[in-house]
Design an enzyme around this catalytic site. Structure first.
Site, PDB file in Angstrom:
ATOM      1  N   HIS A  26      -1.361  -0.331  16.683  1.00  0.00           N
ATOM      2  CA  HIS A  26      -0.344   0.094  15.725  1.00  0.00           C
ATOM      3  C   HIS A  26       1.046   0.174  16.346  1.00  0.00           C
ATOM      4  O   HIS A  26       1.919   0.854  15.819  1.00  0.00           O
ATOM      5  CB  HIS A  26      -0.692   1.468  15.133  1.00  0.00           C
ATOM      6  CG  HIS A  26      -1.937   1.494  14.308  1.00  0.00           C
ATOM      7  ND1 HIS A  26      -3.187   1.437  14.857  1.00  0.00           N
ATOM      8  CD2 HIS A  26      -2.117   1.562  12.961  1.00  0.00           C
ATOM      9  CE1 HIS A  26      -4.097   1.477  13.892  1.00  0.00           C
ATOM     10  NE2 HIS A  26      -3.475   1.549  12.734  1.00  0.00           N
ATOM     11  N   ASP A  77       1.247  -5.126  13.219  1.00  0.00           N
ATOM     12  CA  ASP A  77      -0.027  -5.558  13.819  1.00  0.00           C
ATOM     13  C   ASP A  77      -0.945  -6.168  12.759  1.00  0.00           C
ATOM     14  O   ASP A  77      -1.739  -7.072  13.058  1.00  0.00           O
ATOM     15  CB  ASP A  77      -0.733  -4.366  14.465  1.00  0.00           C
ATOM     16  CG  ASP A  77       0.193  -3.463  15.259  1.00  0.00           C
ATOM     17  OD1 ASP A  77       0.044  -3.391  16.487  1.00  0.00           O
ATOM     18  OD2 ASP A  77       1.079  -2.835  14.645  1.00  0.00           O
ATOM     19  N   GLU A 119      -4.337  -6.770   3.117  1.00  0.00           N
ATOM     20  CA  GLU A 119      -3.131  -7.539   3.461  1.00  0.00           C
ATOM     21  C   GLU A 119      -3.180  -8.933   2.846  1.00  0.00           C
ATOM     22  O   GLU A 119      -2.145  -9.476   2.434  1.00  0.00           O
ATOM     23  CB  GLU A 119      -2.991  -7.622   4.994  1.00  0.00           C
ATOM     24  CG  GLU A 119      -2.576  -6.331   5.658  1.00  0.00           C
ATOM     25  CD  GLU A 119      -3.714  -5.327   5.801  1.00  0.00           C
ATOM     26  OE1 GLU A 119      -3.436  -4.140   6.053  1.00  0.00           O
ATOM     27  OE2 GLU A 119      -4.903  -5.741   5.660  1.00  0.00           O
ATOM     28  N   GLU A 128       0.834  -1.204   0.000  1.00  0.00           N
ATOM     29  CA  GLU A 128       0.000   0.000   0.000  1.00  0.00           C
ATOM     30  C   GLU A 128       0.871   1.257   0.000  1.00  0.00           C
ATOM     31  O   GLU A 128       1.768   1.395   0.850  1.00  0.00           O
ATOM     32  CB  GLU A 128      -0.888   0.017   1.241  1.00  0.00           C
ATOM     33  CG  GLU A 128      -1.824  -1.166   1.358  1.00  0.00           C
ATOM     34  CD  GLU A 128      -2.402  -1.296   2.762  1.00  0.00           C
ATOM     35  OE1 GLU A 128      -2.417  -0.286   3.498  1.00  0.00           O
ATOM     36  OE2 GLU A 128      -2.820  -2.402   3.124  1.00  0.00           O
TER      37      GLU A 128
END
Length: 326
Positions: free
Chosen positions: A130, A86, A61, A30
């Protein structure tokens, strides 16, 4: 003065060197193209190599890692980015149940030479979803190599080794180290996966650390030196392969071991290392082993609270003082 490079620049440099060397290397993830990555770790790659080799992907993902798996099986060497470690949980089936099993289940007929890069760790106040250090997740999966460099030179050298590996590698880049600086390594610099580094020599206690905990251990060692305690610091660099021999060699001199982990204490990599040391080097120890690790709680957003959860140099110093007096 030698050229200096930041940790984040070293990521792009390491990938670019391998893309120049081998046309089979491609990147996907991304915002890695025009945007240069959310952490600016892929700046310049799209401009140099073009959209045929640097692929901006949808926010999925599963799609990123699934496409990387297919590309690797069919002859490419993909470098896939999962923005935050994460989010490895979002593609865990591919990472834990598919990719690491292919070589074994085909009797070596099919390899999956891919790298999954990901931004790892806390210390920046990004909150519970995160900020996790997730190396210990990957450590539970047989068939994955696990790399976590602490310096710009190691980023470049370990990326080279990871991209050239015929086995899948999860490559953890620590967010808290991105702005740190170090010398630009020479051309063809490569750091063998599974070879730890002694970054400070000492005679009284061995501190074993990984990624962002290496500078924490070094800071603790500097403080301990003022008290007459001479700490050796080992940068593990990798969890798989794990350089136990380097740790045992150190313990022959120091006889005391402290692991310094950002992973939560429960299930952290230090537990594995300590158990191997107990098996193979128990006779070298003159004191109990100690594990300094993060608290077993979701990481707080507030910086003052996050500082209480993640180990700091003072925490390490306290643990070593107790061990030295044992």
């Amino acid at each position: 003065m030698a050229d200096v490079i930041t940790y984040r620049e070293a990521v792009a440099e390491g990938i670019a060197r391998e893309m120049r060397r081998d046309p089979a290397v491609v990147c996907l993830g991304e915002d890695i193209g025009e945007a240069g990555g959310v952490f600016k770790t892929t700046v310049g790659l799209l401009k140099e190599f073009g959209p045929e080799r640097v692929w901006d992907t949808p926010i999925s993902e599963q799609a990123i890692v699934g496409a990387a798996m297919g590309a690797a099986i069919t002859g490419m060497r993909p470098v896939a980015e999962i923005m935050f470690s994460d989010f490895l949980a979002c593609c865990w089936d591919y990472l834990a149940n598919e990719i690491p099993k292919v070589r074994y289940m085909t009797g070596g007929q099919v390899t999956v030479p891919l790298v999954v890069r990901t931004a790892n760790g806390g210390g920046l106040g990004f909150g519970a979803q995160h900020s996790q250090a997730t190396e210990n997740w990957a450590l539970t999966v047989p068939g994955l190599k696990i790399a976590a460099p602490s310096t710009p030179a190691d980023v470049v050298g370990m990326l080279a080794a990871a991209i050239r590996s015929d086995d899948p590698v999860v490559f953890f880049e620590h967010k808290g180290l991105l702005a740190t600086k170090g010398p630009l390594p020479p051309p063809d610099h490569i750091v063998e996966l599974g070879r730890a580094a002694v970054v400070r020599e000492g005679a009284d206690v061995t501190l074993v650390a990984l990624a962002s905990m290496v500078p924490v251990a070094l800071e603790a060692a500097a403080g301990l030196a003022q008290e007459g305690i001479d700490a050796e610091v080992i940068d593990l660099r990798c969890l798989v392969p794990l350089d136990v021999s380097r740790v045992l060699t150190s313990l022959r001199r120091t006889s005391r071991l402290v692991t310094v982990e950002e992973n939560p204490y429960q299930g952290g990599w230090g537990a594995t290392l300590v158990s191997v040391v107990a098996d193979e080097g128990f006779g070298l120890l003159e004191a109990p082993v100690r594990r300094v690790a993060a608290q077993c709680v979701p990481l707080p957003f507030a910086d003052a609270l996050e500082d209480q959860v993640i180990p700091a140099a003072d925490t390490v110093v306290t643990a070593v003082r107790a061990l030295a007096a044992y």
